[in-house]
Design an enzyme around this catalytic site. Sequence first.
Site, PDB file in Angstrom:
ATOM      1  N   GLU A  95       0.824  -1.206   0.000  1.00 38.48           N
ATOM      2  CA  GLU A  95       0.000   0.000   0.000  1.00 38.48           C
ATOM      3  C   GLU A  95       0.865   1.266   0.000  1.00 38.48           C
ATOM      4  OE1 GLU A  95      -2.257  -3.406   1.515  1.00 38.48           O
ATOM      5  OE2 GLU A  95      -0.340  -2.527   2.100  1.00 38.48           O
TER       6      GLU A  95
ATOM      7  N   PRO B 104      10.996 -13.280  -0.626  1.00 37.54           N
ATOM      8  CA  PRO B 104       9.861 -13.573   0.259  1.00 37.54           C
ATOM      9  C   PRO B 104       9.076 -12.305   0.575  1.00 37.54           C
ATOM     10  CG  PRO B 104      11.877 -14.593   1.075  1.00 37.54           C
ATOM     11  CD  PRO B 104      12.271 -13.635  -0.001  1.00 37.54           C
ATOM     12  N   ARG B 105       7.782 -12.457   0.805  1.00 36.33           N
ATOM     13  CA  ARG B 105       6.924 -11.307   1.075  1.00 36.33           C
ATOM     14  C   ARG B 105       7.276 -10.630   2.389  1.00 36.33           C
ATOM     15  NH1 ARG B 105       3.779  -7.497  -1.408  1.00 36.33           N
ATOM     16  NH2 ARG B 105       2.120  -6.778  -0.046  1.00 36.33           N
TER      17      ARG B 105
ATOM     18  N   MET C  63      15.046  -4.094   1.378  1.00 40.42           N
ATOM     19  CA  MET C  63      13.753  -3.423   1.268  1.00 40.42           C
ATOM     20  C   MET C  63      13.771  -2.418   0.123  1.00 40.42           C
ATOM     21  SD  MET C  63      11.740  -4.700   3.496  1.00 40.42           S
ATOM     22  CE  MET C  63      10.439  -3.477   3.398  1.00 40.42           C
ATOM     23  N   GLY C  64      12.651  -2.347  -0.615  1.00 36.33           N
ATOM     24  CA  GLY C  64      12.472  -1.303  -1.616  1.00 36.33           C
ATOM     25  C   GLY C  64      13.073  -1.582  -2.975  1.00 36.33           C
ATOM     26  N   GLU C  65      13.666  -2.754  -3.179  1.00 38.61           N
ATOM     27  CA  GLU C  65      14.327  -3.034  -4.446  1.00 38.61           C
ATOM     28  C   GLU C  65      13.493  -3.878  -5.411  1.00 38.61           C
ATOM     29  OE1 GLU C  65      18.972  -2.731  -4.359  1.00 38.61           O
ATOM     30  OE2 GLU C  65      18.361  -4.547  -3.295  1.00 38.61           O
TER      31      GLU C  65
ATOM     32  N   ASN D 121       0.487  -7.562  -6.325  1.00 32.37           N
ATOM     33  CA  ASN D 121       0.425  -6.657  -7.462  1.00 32.37           C
ATOM     34  C   ASN D 121       1.347  -7.107  -8.591  1.00 32.37           C
ATOM     35  OD1 ASN D 121      -0.007  -4.464  -9.110  1.00 32.37           O
ATOM     36  ND2 ASN D 121       1.261  -3.073  -7.919  1.00 32.37           N
TER      37      ASN D 121
ATOM     38  N   LEU E 216       1.336  -5.495 -11.541  1.00 31.09           N
ATOM     39  CA  LEU E 216       1.529  -4.368 -12.441  1.00 31.09           C
ATOM     40  C   LEU E 216       2.953  -3.827 -12.407  1.00 31.09           C
ATOM     41  CD1 LEU E 216      -1.809  -2.421 -11.916  1.00 31.09           C
ATOM     42  CD2 LEU E 216      -1.174  -3.895 -13.826  1.00 31.09           C
ATOM     43  N   GLU E 217       3.672  -4.059 -11.318  1.00 35.67           N
ATOM     44  CA  GLU E 217       5.058  -3.602 -11.266  1.00 35.67           C
ATOM     45  C   GLU E 217       5.894  -4.291 -12.326  1.00 35.67           C
ATOM     46  OE1 GLU E 217       6.173  -2.162  -6.836  1.00 35.67           O
ATOM     47  OE2 GLU E 217       5.644  -4.272  -6.981  1.00 35.67           O
TER      48      GLU E 217
END
Length: 423
Positions: free
Chosen positions: A59, A269-270, A311-313, A337, A339-340
Amino acid sequence: MRDLYIWLLRLLLPLVLVRLCWRGLSNPDYWKRIKERFGFIAPLSTARVIWIHAVSVGEVRATVPLVRELMSRYPDYTILITTMTPTGSAQVRQLFDDSVAHCYVPYDYPSAVSRFLDRTRPALAIIMETELWPNIFHLCRERSIPVFVTNVRLSLPSTDKYRRFAGLVRTTLQQVNRFAAQSHADAERLYALGAAPESVEVTGSIKFELNGGASLRESAEVLRLAWGQGRPVWLAASTHASEEEMVLAALAELKQQPRFADMLLVLVPRHPERFSSVAKLCRKQGFQTALRSDTPGAVDPAVEILVGDTMGELPLFFAAADCAFIGGSLVPIGGHNLLEASAVGKPVVFGPHMFNFQEISLMTLERGAGVQIRTPAQLAPAVSDFLGNANRRDRAGEAGRKMVEENRGALAANMRLIEQLIK
């Protein structure tokens, strides 16, 4: 009905604290800044605040185009972003640094919410997707703070769960000034749960507004050289428990083919608390495994699996890989998602459980931008079909890119609604 809900929350407070402590065992960050969860935050110094609540990582990433547009259009407002999880908190700081204010959202106790609102005084509350908080919504309405729930997606399972508390949900929905639904199906489910028809507008998904730009492409090219320009690279993104075993079985099957012998699997992993255990699983199954945090540069050709423990990559990984499997779809999580991947022209493979992204996954299949498999046994053949056929891979990737491009427009619709509410 809300009074009963409040009393139930009070009775559950010990369990809430026990759960917080329990989650801290796997992620100690849950033990930090606990006071914020009860509204004890430093008062904001500015008199103009736009508050955005985004539960966790996905989100938060979806807010990026919205936050950028708000900063541009309302430079005299402070943007406050709240999250529920430490990983969401880390994502806020990584994406926005100090350009936004940030704290945890308060638990939905009246005293905690009142304390939070006293210290932030937002001119508008924007709630991402379908987070329904009876006391937050009620107290915002009581203080004449408009509530805007955006990017709403309501799956059938979620709708059925909300129906169990029909009275409370109906009252909560009626506190909302405007809803921006992703699709007509989402709007119909909002109506069925009690939202006022005049409060709902179908705007499409703000997640189509992704635009990494030239900097992402350049970074992806550099990363791909580090991974190995000539070797096939498959990304398994946002995987959950038991899905990794399915992915590793598919990898073992693929590597039996000479053309995929040097394949690199990038496995993300999520949940960050599972990074270490997933890496151990890969090594236990005999794969040469490295961690992204330990391998920022060139990846040794002997490495078969790179575990994405940073994180963030993930957007960068999508852009650098050849094709992607979308996790949470071979287990009944509802998918994540896709769409990325489509936005950067990469074909996707996903399983049967995509109810969180039903409209988008159907659109992806109709456009030929990806394939849906029904069983784990179909994963290796589906990935092989993309990796082994450059023309098919390029056609699917281009179809996905065009799909994202042609469905942009939700941001403009959201900004129009926000302008009306702030006025």
